[in-house]
Design a protein around this motif. Structure first.
Motif, short mmCIF file in Angstrom:
data_model
loop_
_atom_site.label_atom_id
_atom_site.label_comp_id
_atom_site.label_asym_id
_atom_site.label_seq_id
_atom_site.Cartn_x
_atom_site.Cartn_y
_atom_site.Cartn_z
N VAL A 129 0.33 -1.36 -0.29
CA VAL A 129 -0.08 -0.30 -0.02
C VAL A 129 1.45 0.92 -0.20
O VAL A 129 1.96 1.65 1.17
N LEU A 130 1.24 1.20 -1.10
CA LEU A 130 1.81 3.14 -1.50
C LEU A 130 1.31 3.93 -1.24
O LEU A 130 0.65 4.85 -2.17
N LEU A 148 9.58 -6.67 -8.30
CA LEU A 148 9.27 -5.28 -9.08
C LEU A 148 8.79 -6.25 -10.60
O LEU A 148 7.73 -5.23 -11.54
N ASP A 149 9.21 -7.01 -11.20
CA ASP A 149 9.65 -7.16 -12.13
C ASP A 149 7.84 -7.66 -12.32
O ASP A 149 7.34 -8.04 -14.05
N GLN A 185 2.51 -1.42 4.11
CA GLN A 185 2.77 -0.07 3.79
C GLN A 185 3.69 1.04 3.78
O GLN A 185 4.70 0.98 4.44
N ILE A 186 4.06 1.48 2.38
CA ILE A 186 5.01 2.89 2.44
C ILE A 186 4.50 3.72 2.36
O ILE A 186 3.45 4.20 1.51
N SER A 187 4.65 4.83 3.14
CA SER A 187 4.63 6.23 2.67
C SER A 187 5.69 6.90 2.24
O SER A 187 6.67 7.31 3.20
N VAL A 196 11.50 5.02 -5.16
CA VAL A 196 11.02 3.89 -4.34
C VAL A 196 10.66 2.81 -4.09
O VAL A 196 10.91 2.54 -2.88
N LEU A 197 9.77 2.05 -4.83
CA LEU A 197 10.26 0.11 -4.40
C LEU A 197 10.79 -0.11 -4.34
O LEU A 197 11.50 -0.82 -3.89
#
Length: 625
Positions: free
Chosen positions: A509-510, A566-567, A537-539, A553-554
């Motif tokens: 959850v970004l 990520l791929d 969860q990423i803020s 960021v990711l």
């Protein structure tokens, strides 16, 4: 640091400041004194000395004292401009209609909106005034002035998609040549009538105003044209630094401008009754055409600075939540400020060409110029008073006299320019008002949209419990949910679970948010929370002048333990459908329709955050506004 090394850095900074910051104010001698004398209706010695005195002391007070000495100190981590100043005051618009911060934010926002009006008029009046010089060379070219100016204006906007990183390197040297040339031409005329330097005494300006009491506001409206580029000192100081701007002003800009105005005054004193533009009339005839060419280059540079400023202002407003998402393209790999906003560029071009073709000459256009800038300067003084007292903790006895001094001067100039509304001053005010309506409507509609979606947020404890008990299935795959909310399970995740009755094996959850400061350090950039097994969860936070890169960021999150593939990841964003609710008293019907139009035409998250569209899924929901 050795003195020689310091000088090596200072000199390029000063030259760069001439190209970036001083284009607008540097081209004001092309039309200012002519406009003052037209409004005065006389060219006797006392009138000329009084006009010269007013021009000099207006520049000294507004440019040198107010902006270079005081306002430029109110930077937001190095960034200037009215939106940066607004972020210092506090952007709490609309929380309580008559609170201090709401009124200040509303005023600051209107001041920012007015800069778009200035951005449309500055290229038109600058280019027209430069090209009109060919009429001094020969009257046979007079019919071609407007078509040539229109072609130049079209060309300025047409090259914007290409970027100006390469040709921008010559802006500073060209403007240095322009200022030096103006100064030398002024000295040439001044040598024949050095007595006009007595006009440096402010008494001549004050006596002139007293003697023309009934006409003084109209005259001051024309005098104000000499400082219409002053706000650029503050808005663009982050590009070259405060010290470079101040040195360029003190060493080059003010001395050369004063010499040129003195030269124009001296020439008019010795050539009583001269008609036409005194700027080109002061030159030996062989120099007129080269100076027309140089003046045209200078006005192109001034126009470029205004257009770039409009792009930058749009990005700041967008990321602070005052503007819908627009497609912003970086036109240089090394120059951060080199961006291109297609919608703004072509709208500005259409308005600028329409203004030039409607008014047809710089003399007629001078009535439309200055109204927006003077109002913005007055608003800047109001915001500065709040900064002095609330931020810098100046006692009232110290802050009040300072801001009354500048505030009264700004109020006088603003009132003077309001007298020009019927002569075209309505144009920038109307443009600013339209932009203000767009900005406030977008902010209000976004707030209502957020409120309409908030009830869809899932209870984190209940959702985690359902996951642990197997009531929510985990299907193969990885998903990144982009959200405007700080919650662990925002509305978009709730809608996914409702539609698919499951969650992917890996979930991120970004949340992306923009802070009211220009830039953040790497340590401030991101916060990662382990919510549940393979759920993070990423803020992610960005400053209001930064370009967000969610791929970076990711990747950084993966290095810190967010082990998502990520791929193969899919990105999920909201694509909400706005439904009108006529019973909602929070927004009028017209503004609701405007917000719906803006929302439907705003760029998608994939465009704004550079996400791969082939791996993007949009989830829709109807929201009443």
């Amino acid at each position: 640091m050795p003195m020689a090394e310091q000088e090596q850095k200072i000199i390029p900074g000063v030259v760069a400041a001439l190209g970036i910051v001083f284009g607008d104010i540097g081209t004001s001698p092309l039309y200012t004194l002519q406009t003052v004398l037209n409004d005065t209706g006389a060219t006797d010695r006392e009138t000329l000395l009084g006009s010269f005195s007013l021009l000099v002391w207006t520049m000294m007070i507004v440019v040198a004292l107010k902006y270079a000495t005081l306002v430029m100190r109110a930077d937001n981590h190095g960034e200037g401009g009215i939106l940066a100043l607004l972020s210092l005051v506090g952007p709490n618009f609309g929380k309580r209609w008559f609170s201090r911060t709401t009124l200040l934010a509303g005023a600051g926002l209107f001041g920012a909106a007015l800069l778009y009006g200035d951005g449309a008029i500055t290229p038109a009046i600058s280019v027209l005034s430069a090209v009109e010089g060919i009429g001094v060379v020969t009257q046979a070219l007079h019919p071609y002035i407007l078509p040539i100016a229109a072609a130049i204006l079209f060309g300025i906007f047409a090259i914007q998609p290409l970027g100006t990183a390469h040709i921008g390197k010559i802006f500073g040297p060209v403007m240095l040549l322009w200022f030096v040339s103006m100064g030398l031409i002024g000295v040439f005329s001044l040598a024949h009538e050095p007595g006009v330097l007595i006009g440096l005494n402010p008494w001549f300006g004050l006596r002139f105003l007293f003697e023309h009491a009934g006409n003084s506001l109209i005259i001051l409206g024309a005098v104000f044209l000499s400082v219409t580029g002053a706000e650029a000192l503050y808005a663009d100081m982050s590009h070259v630094g405060r010290r470079s701007v101040r040195l360029a002003l003190a060493v080059v800009v003010l001395p050369m401008l004063i010499l040129n105005y003195a030269g124009q005054t001296a020439f008019l004193v010795s050539h009583h009754g001269l008609k036409g533009n005194p700027f080109f009339a002061t030159m030996p005839h062989p120099l007129i055409l080269p100076m027309v060419i140089l003046a045209t280059l200078a006005t192109v540079i001034a126009s470029q600075a205004i257009i770039t400023g409009a792009f930058t202002l749009t990005r700041q407003a967008m990321q602070l939540g005052w503007f819908p998402g627009l497609n912003i393209r970086q036109t240089s790999d090394s120059e951060y400020g080199q961006i291109y906003v297609s919608v703004i560029n072509w709208l500005l071009m259409a308005v600028t060409l329409a203004i030039a073709l409607t008014f047809k000459s710089s003399g007629k256009l001078s009535g439309a110029y200055g109204t927006a800038v003077s109002t913005t300067m007055l608003i800047t003084s109001v915001l500065m008073f709040d900064v002095l007292t609330a931020q810098w903790k100046w006692p009232l006895w110290k802050a009040l006299p300072v801001m009354l001094f500048f505030g009264v001067i700004d109020l006088v100039f603003s009132s003077a320019n309001l007298l020009k509304i019927a002569d075209g001053g309505y144009v920038p005010l109307f443009i600013g008002f339209l932009i203000y309506i767009v900005m406030t409507t977008w902010r209000r509609g976004s707030t209502l949209l957020h409120a309409g979606l908030t009830p869809l947020e899932a209870d984190p404890h209940k959702t985690i419990g359902n996951l642990q008990e197997g009531k929510i299935l985990r299907t193969p795959g990885a998903a990144v949910f982009l959200s405007r909310y700080q919650s662990v399970f925002p509305p978009i995740v709730t809608r996914y679970m409702s539609d698919f009755r499951s969650l992917p094996t890996q979930v991120v959850v970004l949340n992306v948010q923009f802070d009211p400061i220009p830039r953040l350090t790497k340590d401030q950039r991101m916060k990662i929370t382990d919510v549940e097994e393979n759920i993070w969860q990423i803020s992610a936070r960005f400053g209001f002048v930064e370009i967000p890169n969610l791929s970076d960021v990711l990747r950084e999150a993966k290095e810190k333990g967010c082990d998502v593939d990520l791929d193969k990841v899919l990105f999920f964003t909201g694509d909400d459908d706005i439904v009108a609710n006529p019973k909602n008293p929070e927004m009028s019907t017209l503004r609701r329709l405007l917000f719906g139009f803006l929302y439907r035409n705003a760029v998608h998250a994939s465009d704004r955050f550079t996400l791969p569209r082939e791996r993007l899924v949009e989830i829709g929901h109807q929201v009443e506004v």
